[in-house]
Motif scaffolding. Sequence first.
Motif, PDB file in Angstrom:
ATOM      1  N   LEU A 266      68.659  10.351   2.310  1.00 33.44           N
ATOM      2  CA  LEU A 266      67.583  10.170   1.551  1.00 33.44           C
ATOM      3  C   LEU A 266      67.305   8.471   1.182  1.00 33.44           C
ATOM      4  CD1 LEU A 266      64.751  10.093   3.639  1.00 33.44           C
ATOM      5  CD2 LEU A 266      63.527  10.738   0.744  1.00 33.44           C
ATOM      6  N   TRP A 267      67.885   8.532  -0.223  1.00 26.77           N
ATOM      7  CA  TRP A 267      67.455   7.171  -0.823  1.00 26.77           C
ATOM      8  C   TRP A 267      68.803   6.448  -0.222  1.00 26.77           C
ATOM      9  CZ3 TRP A 267      71.966   4.444  -3.352  1.00 26.77           C
ATOM     10  CH2 TRP A 267      71.755   3.355  -3.335  1.00 26.77           C
ATOM     11  N   ASP A 268      70.108   7.097   0.504  1.00 28.05           N
ATOM     12  CA  ASP A 268      71.324   5.759   0.845  1.00 28.05           C
ATOM     13  C   ASP A 268      70.518   5.326   2.418  1.00 28.05           C
ATOM     14  OD1 ASP A 268      73.659   4.415   1.093  1.00 28.05           O
ATOM     15  OD2 ASP A 268      74.348   6.306   2.584  1.00 28.05           O
ATOM     16  N   THR A 269      70.331   5.547   3.354  1.00 28.95           N
ATOM     17  CA  THR A 269      69.262   5.495   4.293  1.00 28.95           C
ATOM     18  C   THR A 269      68.213   4.666   4.140  1.00 28.95           C
ATOM     19  OG1 THR A 269      67.633   7.615   4.428  1.00 28.95           O
ATOM     20  CG2 THR A 269      70.078   8.378   5.603  1.00 28.95           C
TER      21      THR A 269
ATOM     22  N   ILE B   4      62.233  22.014   7.083  1.00 26.80           N
ATOM     23  CA  ILE B   4      63.215  22.107   6.891  1.00 26.80           C
ATOM     24  C   ILE B   4      64.118  22.099   8.846  1.00 26.80           C
ATOM     25  CG2 ILE B   4      65.319  23.129   6.930  1.00 26.80           C
ATOM     26  CD1 ILE B   4      63.661  24.191   4.438  1.00 26.80           C
ATOM     27  N   SER B   5      63.401  22.938   9.175  1.00 29.33           N
ATOM     28  CA  SER B   5      63.780  23.585  10.954  1.00 29.33           C
ATOM     29  C   SER B   5      63.514  22.553  11.535  1.00 29.33           C
ATOM     30  CB  SER B   5      62.659  24.848  11.322  1.00 29.33           C
ATOM     31  OG  SER B   5      63.258  25.515  10.500  1.00 29.33           O
ATOM     32  N   THR B   6      61.981  21.486  11.514  1.00 28.34           N
ATOM     33  CA  THR B   6      61.102  20.119  12.290  1.00 28.34           C
ATOM     34  C   THR B   6      62.359  19.573  11.660  1.00 28.34           C
ATOM     35  OG1 THR B   6      59.185  20.962  12.155  1.00 28.34           O
ATOM     36  CG2 THR B   6      59.814  18.637  12.542  1.00 28.34           C
ATOM     37  N   GLY B   7      63.211  18.855  10.769  1.00 22.89           N
ATOM     38  CA  GLY B   7      63.765  17.497  10.300  1.00 22.89           C
ATOM     39  C   GLY B   7      65.147  17.333  10.885  1.00 22.89           C
ATOM     40  N   PHE B   8      65.232  18.901  11.192  1.00 23.00           N
ATOM     41  CA  PHE B   8      67.171  19.030  11.836  1.00 23.00           C
ATOM     42  C   PHE B   8      66.631  19.187  13.607  1.00 23.00           C
ATOM     43  CE2 PHE B   8      68.884  21.629   8.185  1.00 23.00           C
ATOM     44  CZ  PHE B   8      70.016  20.352   7.771  1.00 23.00           C
ATOM     45  N   GLY B   9      65.750  19.312  14.169  1.00 20.46           N
ATOM     46  CA  GLY B   9      65.296  19.748  15.018  1.00 20.46           C
ATOM     47  C   GLY B   9      65.388  18.432  15.980  1.00 20.46           C
ATOM     48  N   LEU B  10      64.932  17.436  15.223  1.00 24.61           N
ATOM     49  CA  LEU B  10      64.871  16.268  15.113  1.00 24.61           C
ATOM     50  C   LEU B  10      66.024  15.358  15.374  1.00 24.61           C
ATOM     51  CD1 LEU B  10      61.515  14.378  13.309  1.00 24.61           C
ATOM     52  CD2 LEU B  10      61.693  15.358  15.882  1.00 24.61           C
ATOM     53  N   LEU B  11      66.847  15.699  14.954  1.00 23.87           N
ATOM     54  CA  LEU B  11      68.372  14.608  14.672  1.00 23.87           C
ATOM     55  C   LEU B  11      69.029  15.473  15.836  1.00 23.87           C
ATOM     56  CD1 LEU B  11      69.309  15.557  10.804  1.00 23.87           C
ATOM     57  CD2 LEU B  11      68.315  13.800  11.759  1.00 23.87           C
ATOM     58  N   VAL B  12      69.024  17.257  16.038  1.00 24.35           N
ATOM     59  CA  VAL B  12      69.864  17.555  17.597  1.00 24.35           C
ATOM     60  C   VAL B  12      68.554  16.666  18.724  1.00 24.35           C
ATOM     61  CG1 VAL B  12      70.106  19.057  18.751  1.00 24.35           C
ATOM     62  CG2 VAL B  12      70.310  19.188  16.575  1.00 24.35           C
TER      63      VAL B  12
ATOM     64  N   LEU C  89      66.143   9.386  11.552  1.00 23.58           N
ATOM     65  CA  LEU C  89      66.767   9.656  10.460  1.00 23.58           C
ATOM     66  C   LEU C  89      66.675   9.935   8.921  1.00 23.58           C
ATOM     67  CD1 LEU C  89      69.492  10.647   9.490  1.00 23.58           C
ATOM     68  CD2 LEU C  89      69.870   7.424   8.794  1.00 23.58           C
ATOM     69  N   ILE C  90      65.154   8.305   9.064  1.00 24.70           N
ATOM     70  CA  ILE C  90      64.685   8.740   7.538  1.00 24.70           C
ATOM     71  C   ILE C  90      63.549   9.753   7.345  1.00 24.70           C
ATOM     72  CG2 ILE C  90      63.392   7.461   5.760  1.00 24.70           C
ATOM     73  CD1 ILE C  90      64.438   4.641   6.680  1.00 24.70           C
ATOM     74  N   ILE C  91      62.974   9.408   8.591  1.00 20.89           N
ATOM     75  CA  ILE C  91      62.018  10.849   9.291  1.00 20.89           C
ATOM     76  C   ILE C  91      62.336  11.829   9.287  1.00 20.89           C
ATOM     77  CG2 ILE C  91      60.051  11.729  10.088  1.00 20.89           C
ATOM     78  CD1 ILE C  91      59.379   9.184  11.442  1.00 20.89           C
ATOM     79  N   SER C  92      63.948  12.588   9.600  1.00 18.69           N
ATOM     80  CA  SER C  92      64.325  13.853   9.049  1.00 18.69           C
ATOM     81  C   SER C  92      64.121  14.353   8.221  1.00 18.69           C
ATOM     82  CB  SER C  92      65.554  13.591  10.350  1.00 18.69           C
ATOM     83  OG  SER C  92      64.663  13.390  11.721  1.00 18.69           O
TER      84      SER C  92
ATOM     85  N   LYS D 284      56.456   4.989   1.606  1.00 21.08           N
ATOM     86  CA  LYS D 284      56.183   5.559   2.814  1.00 21.08           C
ATOM     87  C   LYS D 284      57.328   7.247   3.186  1.00 21.08           C
ATOM     88  CE  LYS D 284      54.438   2.506   5.289  1.00 21.08           C
ATOM     89  NZ  LYS D 284      54.465   0.959   6.029  1.00 21.08           N
ATOM     90  N   ALA D 285      58.318   7.175   2.628  1.00 27.90           N
ATOM     91  CA  ALA D 285      59.023   8.719   2.672  1.00 27.90           C
ATOM     92  C   ALA D 285      58.619   9.708   1.698  1.00 27.90           C
ATOM     93  CB  ALA D 285      60.552   8.054   2.518  1.00 27.90           C
ATOM     94  N   SER D 286      58.702   8.967   0.622  1.00 27.41           N
ATOM     95  CA  SER D 286      58.172   9.580  -0.673  1.00 27.41           C
ATOM     96  C   SER D 286      56.556  10.015  -0.658  1.00 27.41           C
ATOM     97  CB  SER D 286      57.441   8.642  -1.634  1.00 27.41           C
ATOM     98  OG  SER D 286      58.926   8.333  -2.196  1.00 27.41           O
ATOM     99  N   LEU D 287      55.489   9.976   0.321  1.00 26.37           N
ATOM    100  CA  LEU D 287      54.348   9.857   0.730  1.00 26.37           C
ATOM    101  C   LEU D 287      54.227  11.111   1.585  1.00 26.37           C
ATOM    102  CD1 LEU D 287      52.500   7.088   0.522  1.00 26.37           C
ATOM    103  CD2 LEU D 287      52.024   8.634  -0.894  1.00 26.37           C
TER     104      LEU D 287
END
Length: 199
Positions: A80-83, A180-188, A92-95, A5-8
């Motif tokens: 990503l693989w580790d998470t 990238i910005s969305t991923g970092f935003g979600l983490l914050v 976290l995986i989505i971000s 799913k992450a790869s898709l």
Amino acid sequence: MSLKKASLLILLILLIDQVSKIYIKTHFMLGQEIDVLGWFRILFVENDGMAWGAKIPGSYGKIILTSFRIVAVSLISYWLWDTIRKKSPRILIISVSLILAGAFGNIIDSVFYGVIFDSSLGQIATLFADEPYGELLKGKVVDMLYFPMYSDILPNWVPLWGGEYFVFFAPVFNIADTAISTGFGLLVVFNKKAFPKDK
């Protein structure tokens, strides 16, 4: 969330990013602009360096930057693989997937665009051109999303910038940058969910 799913998700973002960039390169001249909604415009610019147009000086600056991006993508791929292996929280995986997709999307431009496109300056570029504008690892990143929500001369009473022309929001970016910005935003925003403390 599974690796499949992450790869898709990554492939979907990459597809949208590259289709939009190739469309802009093959339909717009550098600097050409279309007003979509007044506060949203399509403006074709190329970024030769890092975010905000920053550059590493010297003849090898672009190669150093691209090489750094490749190393960063390798490290993010491992993250990503580790998470996923550790069954980390879905957010976290989505971000991380969003950050990886965006970084990889801009790397494609940096690595290959210099050898598959000719110049966009004063003309519409050709895909797989006979005379490309650059070299391998020296391509320019295509940006096109522009949101000048406010642009006017500021009143004189405004500290520092009073009387000067001001644009909010001035940066021009692309789908990869958005990911990238969305991923970092979600983490914050969802930091506690993404990185839960062990009880």
